[in-house]
Design a protein around this motif. Structure first.
Motif, PDB file in Angstrom:
ATOM      1  N   GLU A   1       1.038  -1.154  -0.105  1.00  0.00           N
ATOM      2  CA  GLU A   1      -0.103   0.056  -0.080  1.00  0.00           C
ATOM      3  C   GLU A   1       0.887   1.318  -0.070  1.00  0.00           C
ATOM      4  O   GLU A   1       1.897   1.120   0.223  1.00  0.00           O
ATOM      5  CB  GLU A   1      -0.759  -0.020   1.234  1.00  0.00           C
ATOM      6  CG  GLU A   1      -2.060  -0.999   1.241  1.00  0.00           C
ATOM      7  CD  GLU A   1      -3.026  -0.882   0.264  1.00  0.00           C
ATOM      8  OE1 GLU A   1      -3.447   0.257   0.074  1.00  0.00           O
ATOM      9  OE2 GLU A   1      -3.270  -1.754  -0.552  1.00  0.00           O
ATOM     10  N   PRO A   2       0.315   2.403  -0.372  1.00  0.00           N
ATOM     11  CA  PRO A   2       1.127   3.767  -0.441  1.00  0.00           C
ATOM     12  C   PRO A   2       1.631   3.988   0.972  1.00  0.00           C
ATOM     13  O   PRO A   2       0.754   3.678   1.990  1.00  0.00           O
ATOM     14  CB  PRO A   2       0.027   4.695  -0.992  1.00  0.00           C
ATOM     15  CG  PRO A   2      -0.996   3.975  -1.573  1.00  0.00           C
ATOM     16  CD  PRO A   2      -1.040   2.579  -1.063  1.00  0.00           C
ATOM     17  N   TRP A   3       2.686   4.628   0.979  1.00  0.00           N
ATOM     18  CA  TRP A   3       3.225   5.101   2.432  1.00  0.00           C
ATOM     19  C   TRP A   3       2.466   6.462   2.567  1.00  0.00           C
ATOM     20  O   TRP A   3       2.106   7.144   1.963  1.00  0.00           O
ATOM     21  CB  TRP A   3       4.685   5.341   2.360  1.00  0.00           C
ATOM     22  CG  TRP A   3       5.575   3.948   2.228  1.00  0.00           C
ATOM     23  CD1 TRP A   3       5.921   3.467   1.297  1.00  0.00           C
ATOM     24  CD2 TRP A   3       5.250   3.033   3.410  1.00  0.00           C
ATOM     25  NE1 TRP A   3       6.445   2.160   1.428  1.00  0.00           N
ATOM     26  CE2 TRP A   3       6.115   1.990   2.721  1.00  0.00           C
ATOM     27  CE3 TRP A   3       5.219   2.779   4.750  1.00  0.00           C
ATOM     28  CZ2 TRP A   3       6.296   0.701   3.636  1.00  0.00           C
ATOM     29  CZ3 TRP A   3       5.295   1.568   5.583  1.00  0.00           C
ATOM     30  CH2 TRP A   3       6.091   0.705   4.840  1.00  0.00           C
ATOM     31  N   PRO A   4       2.479   6.817   3.824  1.00  0.00           N
ATOM     32  CA  PRO A   4       1.595   8.043   4.275  1.00  0.00           C
ATOM     33  C   PRO A   4       2.048   9.091   3.658  1.00  0.00           C
ATOM     34  O   PRO A   4       1.415  10.288   3.581  1.00  0.00           O
ATOM     35  CB  PRO A   4       1.429   7.843   5.902  1.00  0.00           C
ATOM     36  CG  PRO A   4       2.481   6.998   6.322  1.00  0.00           C
ATOM     37  CD  PRO A   4       2.707   5.943   5.155  1.00  0.00           C
TER      38      PRO A   4
ATOM     39  N   TYR B   1       5.560   1.732  14.411  1.00  0.00           N
ATOM     40  CA  TYR B   1       5.159   2.438  13.397  1.00  0.00           C
ATOM     41  C   TYR B   1       3.624   2.376  13.102  1.00  0.00           C
ATOM     42  O   TYR B   1       3.137   1.009  12.909  1.00  0.00           O
ATOM     43  CB  TYR B   1       6.008   2.409  12.119  1.00  0.00           C
ATOM     44  CG  TYR B   1       5.524   3.276  11.179  1.00  0.00           C
ATOM     45  CD1 TYR B   1       6.164   4.755  11.355  1.00  0.00           C
ATOM     46  CD2 TYR B   1       5.111   2.920   9.752  1.00  0.00           C
ATOM     47  CE1 TYR B   1       6.099   5.757  10.317  1.00  0.00           C
ATOM     48  CE2 TYR B   1       4.828   3.955   8.977  1.00  0.00           C
ATOM     49  CZ  TYR B   1       5.284   5.260   9.123  1.00  0.00           C
ATOM     50  OH  TYR B   1       4.871   6.268   8.224  1.00  0.00           O
TER      51      TYR B   1
ATOM     52  N   ARG C   1       0.777   3.244   9.950  1.00  0.00           N
ATOM     53  CA  ARG C   1       1.013   3.617   8.693  1.00  0.00           C
ATOM     54  C   ARG C   1       0.055   4.904   8.503  1.00  0.00           C
ATOM     55  O   ARG C   1      -0.959   4.629   7.704  1.00  0.00           O
ATOM     56  CB  ARG C   1       0.579   2.595   7.624  1.00  0.00           C
ATOM     57  CG  ARG C   1       0.999   2.580   6.279  1.00  0.00           C
ATOM     58  CD  ARG C   1       0.446   1.464   5.512  1.00  0.00           C
ATOM     59  NE  ARG C   1       0.871   1.253   4.333  1.00  0.00           N
ATOM     60  CZ  ARG C   1       2.028   0.528   3.918  1.00  0.00           C
ATOM     61  NH1 ARG C   1       2.491  -0.146   4.992  1.00  0.00           N
ATOM     62  NH2 ARG C   1       2.699   0.878   2.994  1.00  0.00           N
ATOM     63  N   ARG C   2       0.162   6.004   9.162  1.00  0.00           N
ATOM     64  CA  ARG C   2      -0.721   6.935   8.894  1.00  0.00           C
ATOM     65  C   ARG C   2       0.140   8.368   9.442  1.00  0.00           C
ATOM     66  O   ARG C   2       1.055   8.076  10.138  1.00  0.00           O
ATOM     67  CB  ARG C   2      -1.960   7.152   9.714  1.00  0.00           C
ATOM     68  CG  ARG C   2      -1.773   6.733  11.132  1.00  0.00           C
ATOM     69  CD  ARG C   2      -3.262   6.544  11.909  1.00  0.00           C
ATOM     70  NE  ARG C   2      -2.646   6.431  13.243  1.00  0.00           N
ATOM     71  CZ  ARG C   2      -2.788   7.770  14.058  1.00  0.00           C
ATOM     72  NH1 ARG C   2      -3.173   8.697  13.510  1.00  0.00           N
ATOM     73  NH2 ARG C   2      -2.569   7.347  15.404  1.00  0.00           N
ATOM     74  N   LEU C   3      -0.294   9.845   8.898  1.00  0.00           N
ATOM     75  CA  LEU C   3       0.196  10.736   9.474  1.00  0.00           C
ATOM     76  C   LEU C   3      -0.664  11.101  10.684  1.00  0.00           C
ATOM     77  O   LEU C   3      -1.849  10.772  10.745  1.00  0.00           O
ATOM     78  CB  LEU C   3       0.256  11.918   8.448  1.00  0.00           C
ATOM     79  CG  LEU C   3       1.044  11.475   7.014  1.00  0.00           C
ATOM     80  CD1 LEU C   3       1.166  12.921   6.249  1.00  0.00           C
ATOM     81  CD2 LEU C   3       2.812  11.242   7.577  1.00  0.00           C
TER      82      LEU C   3
ATOM     83  N   GLU D   1       7.670  13.498  10.870  1.00  0.00           N
ATOM     84  CA  GLU D   1       7.149  12.867   9.755  1.00  0.00           C
ATOM     85  C   GLU D   1       6.305  13.771   8.801  1.00  0.00           C
ATOM     86  O   GLU D   1       6.156  13.893   7.647  1.00  0.00           O
ATOM     87  CB  GLU D   1       6.316  11.737  10.022  1.00  0.00           C
ATOM     88  CG  GLU D   1       6.095  10.619   8.830  1.00  0.00           C
ATOM     89  CD  GLU D   1       5.176   9.635   9.345  1.00  0.00           C
ATOM     90  OE1 GLU D   1       4.295   9.516  10.110  1.00  0.00           O
ATOM     91  OE2 GLU D   1       5.372   8.441   8.580  1.00  0.00           O
TER      92      GLU D   1
ATOM     93  N   ALA E   1       6.841  15.214   5.023  1.00  0.00           N
ATOM     94  CA  ALA E   1       5.942  14.616   4.065  1.00  0.00           C
ATOM     95  C   ALA E   1       5.402  16.028   3.262  1.00  0.00           C
ATOM     96  O   ALA E   1       5.352  15.888   2.066  1.00  0.00           O
ATOM     97  CB  ALA E   1       4.498  14.219   4.624  1.00  0.00           C
TER      98      ALA E   1
END
Lengths: 92, 202
Positions: free
Chosen positions: A84-87, B4, B6-8, B70, B74
């Motif tokens: 899946e895509p990374w955030p 970790y 998997r989300r901001l 992070e 991003a």
């Protein structure tokens, strides 16, 4: 992968993900408040209430769209964590 | 340990690239008041902090700062993703590009590399909490400065979220300082390190 996901399903996915983001943030903020106010009963009740909603959303999301945490990867014959895509990639 | 997700912490979805803005915002990744310095400051200070509540605040805010790092990364990544050589030149991005291509590297807006001297871990909880309160204010001022230059809602929105967190953390560190001072010996008020009370040389 993205092409076969229907629009309805994507909306549901986005809604679930938004719910996880929102409830996680409430808990992130409450956590540091409770560190300095460990006996605030109102805050503790709020934690319990939001934690329940978050747990349900994470469980549902993980089941339907894949894991948010790598401990929850469903290991069969292939490692799917990196698919899946990374955030940080963003939606656009 | 850390795990970790998997989300901001707050979503970052930028449509319009802007290398000039990326060079400004990168300061909140590796600059003097950035999120890398913030997380390393709190996560380094906590070990010798004897007050359990304060060690908890340091652990949990330090962890949140990693999530902020992070988010800032991003933002910088999405502002510079797939830039063409022409866009690099037009956006004054060439001096960063030549050393790092389009990768993230912790530096200030002025190109000064990340340095542990941006923060202190002093081993005196009063000293450390006062440092932390100042650090949150400095980061808030930096986000204010960034917000004056940003007109893209996709960038403003997560930056405003990060700015608000600085205010919240300032409040928590203020409470942590109050907790420490409340437990002080009245003869020791603000004078001596409460976590290292060996007699001072008279």
């Amino acid at each position: 992968m993205e092409g076969v996901v229907s629009r309805v399903d994507r909306t549901n996915r986005e809604k679930l993900f938004a719910c996880i983001t929102a409830t996680s943030f409430v808990l992130d903020d409450l956590r540091i408040y409770l560190d300095t106010h460990p006996n605030d009963q109102e805050a503790l009740d709020y934690w319990r209430k939001v934690e329940r909603v978050r747990n349900e959303a994470v469980e549902e999301y993980t089941k339907c769209y894949g894991p948010i945490n790598s401990y929850d990867v469903d290991v069969k014959n292939k490692w799917t964590w990196v698919e899946e895509p990374w955030p940080w990639e963003g939606r656009c | 340990m850390w795990s970790y997700e998997r989300r901001l912490q707050y979503p970052v979805n930028i449509k319009q690239r802007n290398p000039r803005l990326a060079q400004v915002i990168i300061s909140q990744f590796g600059g003097p008041d950035g999120e890398l310095a913030a997380s390393m400051r709190y996560l380094s200070q906590r070990y010798s902090t004897k007050n359990r509540k304060v060690a908890g605040v340091l652990t949990d805010i330090g962890t949140e700062e990693l999530a902020h790092m992070e988010m800032v990364s991003a933002i910088v990544h999405q502002l510079t993703k797939d830039l063409t050589p022409q866009e690099i030149m037009e956006g004054n991005f060439e001096r960063y590009y030549v050393d790092h291509t389009l990768a993230l590297w912790p530096q200030s807006a002025g190109g000064i590399p990340f340095n542990a001297c941006f923060f202190q871990s002093k081993g005196d909880p009063i000293t450390d909490m006062v440092e932390n309160m100042a650090a949150e204010q400095k980061a808030r001022t930096t986000y204010d400065n960034i917000l004056r230059l940003v007109h893209d809602h996709d960038v403003c929105d997560p930056i405003k979220f990060l700015r608000q967190r600085e205010i919240n953390h300032f409040q928590r560190f203020g409470e942590a300082l109050r907790i420490i001072t409340e437990e002080l010996d009245s003869k020791n008020f603000y004078a001596i390190n409460p976590d290292f009370t060996a007699d001072l040389c008279k």
